[in-house]
Write a protein that holds these residues in place. Structure first.
Motif: not given
Length: 486
Positions: A206-220
């Motif tokens: 998000k800080d880089f400027g990617v919108t939340e709907e375009n972020i696909f998460p995975f986990w640590d």
């Protein structure tokens, strides 16, 4: 002990290892003593087996299509995994009019999806969507420039994959692609749609400027080199459809169930690991070759290099003691090309280098002559294994081959998403077994981190030659001086 073991559609043939029943029993006893089966149980239980980073390593959850609960600290991770699957599937249906996807990532964020997409495209090029994938890992601008020259800016998306979203090479490449978009007059709203992130650090994206709907998460709890099953595998779904990605997951899940449930003497990943241990103990091997007789698997050796040497290229065990000999050097390339490069050394070199031959029973193209091509390919594979094992005695000693060179043969019935998934999961679980036997943490890479830390002050010194930077030794400083004074 049978030389043939079948699981998840694959068959492992260890006949040319020449391991007798007593030796197999000793190897299985060693696996029990070193806790390989305990580590297997801990993996599926979501326990903290990545000790240095105090994390679980629960990558089997990423392909757990049964949706049976998989827990970390008492919490089922499967609902979140399913949400990402749904988001990936929906995204793949929204790419109407998109011509190009530039896939940025390095290491585990690159090798897995690159391997799978290349393999599926080589075998069934007409089954993939018309979208062009451009994989870019190297920070060398030449690789990125090649991709940008082929892409159409107004119908291109950039997929930035980084677990931490701080990976220097990936972020540098991402900034350059964004500048390329801007140079081609994309509006701010178009730019927002064009940048997609896959990461375990959502806030950094998000800080880089990617919108939340375009972020696909995975986990640590997903190690980078074990992450192709997560949203890191999004390029597979984009190119071949989410159903193909599910087939890929299904093959891995089938191997997971086999590894979890099969007894030690019938457990394919464990037995494959034990052949390596036997070769270390018997022959003192220092290298191992991976030779897939399938052009579509040409990137498999590179993927395995990271899996094996980044996981186990270590000297100190988990308990702080010096470990037994650990990872050999892993190398390889596609057969039959490899026969015309390093196979001379395999047959007559001073080192014994065991080989994993990987073969596919069905032809891998739609050419009318495919059957004839495939017969020649398989004949070469079987002949090389026989020649390495048996050798030849000639009148001229110079022409003789000593034989006694061990190998495994892994059969896939066909090269498709399902069996590719089971093959990669087989080697992942083999790595877990080897890590347990060698008393290593298979899920960290402190040596890699050292080089990353040292690169930062050197980069600053290149930007500001007159400024003194700490952490640079005399030789490196002399090299910097030479570079900046030309």
């Amino acid at each position: 002990m049978l030389p043939l073991i079948s699981a998840a559609g694959l068959t492992l043939d260890t006949a040319y290892q020449q391991i007798n029943p007593a030796q197999w029993q000793d190897l299985l006893s060693l696996a029990h003593e070193r806790g390989a089966l305990d580590k297997r149980q801990a993996l599926f239980a979501g326990q903290t087996i990545n000790h240095s980073e105090q994390r679980a390593a629960l990558h089997p959850a990423l392909r757990n299509l049964s949706m049976q609960p998989m827990l970390i600290d008492g919490t089922d991770v499967m609902p979140e995994v399913k949400q990402v699957w749904q988001k990936m599937s929906a995204f793949c249906n929204q790419l109407i009019g998109i011509t190009d996807i530039i896939c940025l990532g390095i290491g585990g964020s690159d090798w897995g999806p690159r391997l799978v997409c290349d393999a599926l495209y080589q075998v069934r090029p007409k089954e993939g969507k018309s979208i062009r994938l451009h994989f870019v890992a190297n920070v060398d601008s030449a690789e990125l420039a090649t991709a940008l020259a082929k892409a159409q800016p107004n119908s291109t998306r950039v997929l930035v994959t980084s677990k931490t979203f701080t990976t220097l090479e990936t972020i540098r490449n991402a900034r350059t692609v964004i500048n390329w978009f801007k140079q081609h007059q994309l509006t701010p709203s178009q730019l927002k749609k064009s940048v997609i992130a896959v990461t375990a650090n959502v806030q950094a994206a998000k800080d880089f400027g990617v919108t939340e709907e375009n972020i696909f998460p995975f986990w640590d709890w997903v190690g980078g080199r074990f992450s192709v099953w997560s949203a890191v595998g999004l390029p597979i779904a984009i190119k071949f459809g989410f159903s193909a990605f599910e087939d890929f997951l299904a093959g891995a899940h089938a191997m997971d169930l086999h590894f979890r449930d099969a007894p030690a003497h019938e457990n394919m990943p464990l037995l494959l690991a034990l052949t390596l241990i036997h070769n270390q103990r018997t022959h003192g091997i220092q290298a191992k070759a991976i030779v897939p007789y399938a052009h579509g698997l040409r990137f498999l050796p590179e993927w395995l290099q990271q899996l094996e040497m980044e996981s186990h290229g270590k000297t100190i065990g988990i308990d702080g003691s010096v470990s037994d000999p650990t990872s050999p050097v892993v190398f390889g390339s596609a057969g039959s090309n490899s026969q015309h490069s390093y196979f001379q050394m395999l047959h007559q070199g001073q080192q014994i280098i065991p080989v994993d031959f990987i073969a596919v029973r069905e032809p891998m193209s739609q050419l009318s002559e495919a059957a004839e091509h495939h017969q020649l390919l398989i004949a070469n594979c079987l002949a090389q294994a026989q020649a390495l094992a048996n050798g030849s005695e000639e009148k001229n000693a110079y022409d003789s081959c000593p034989g006694g060179r061990p190998s495994n043969l892994i059969w896939l019935p066909r090269l498709d998403a399902y069996h590719l998934g089971s093959l990669l999961a087989l080697y992942e679980h083999r790595a877990l077994c080897l890590g347990a036997i060698w008393n290593l943490n298979s899920f960290d890479q402190p040596g890699v981190e050292l080089g990353k830390r040292l690169a930062k002050p050197i980069q600053e010194a290149l930007k500001n030659p007159q400024q003194v930077s700490e952490g640079i030794d005399a030789i490196t400083q002399a090299r910097l001086n030479w570079l900046t004074q030309q």
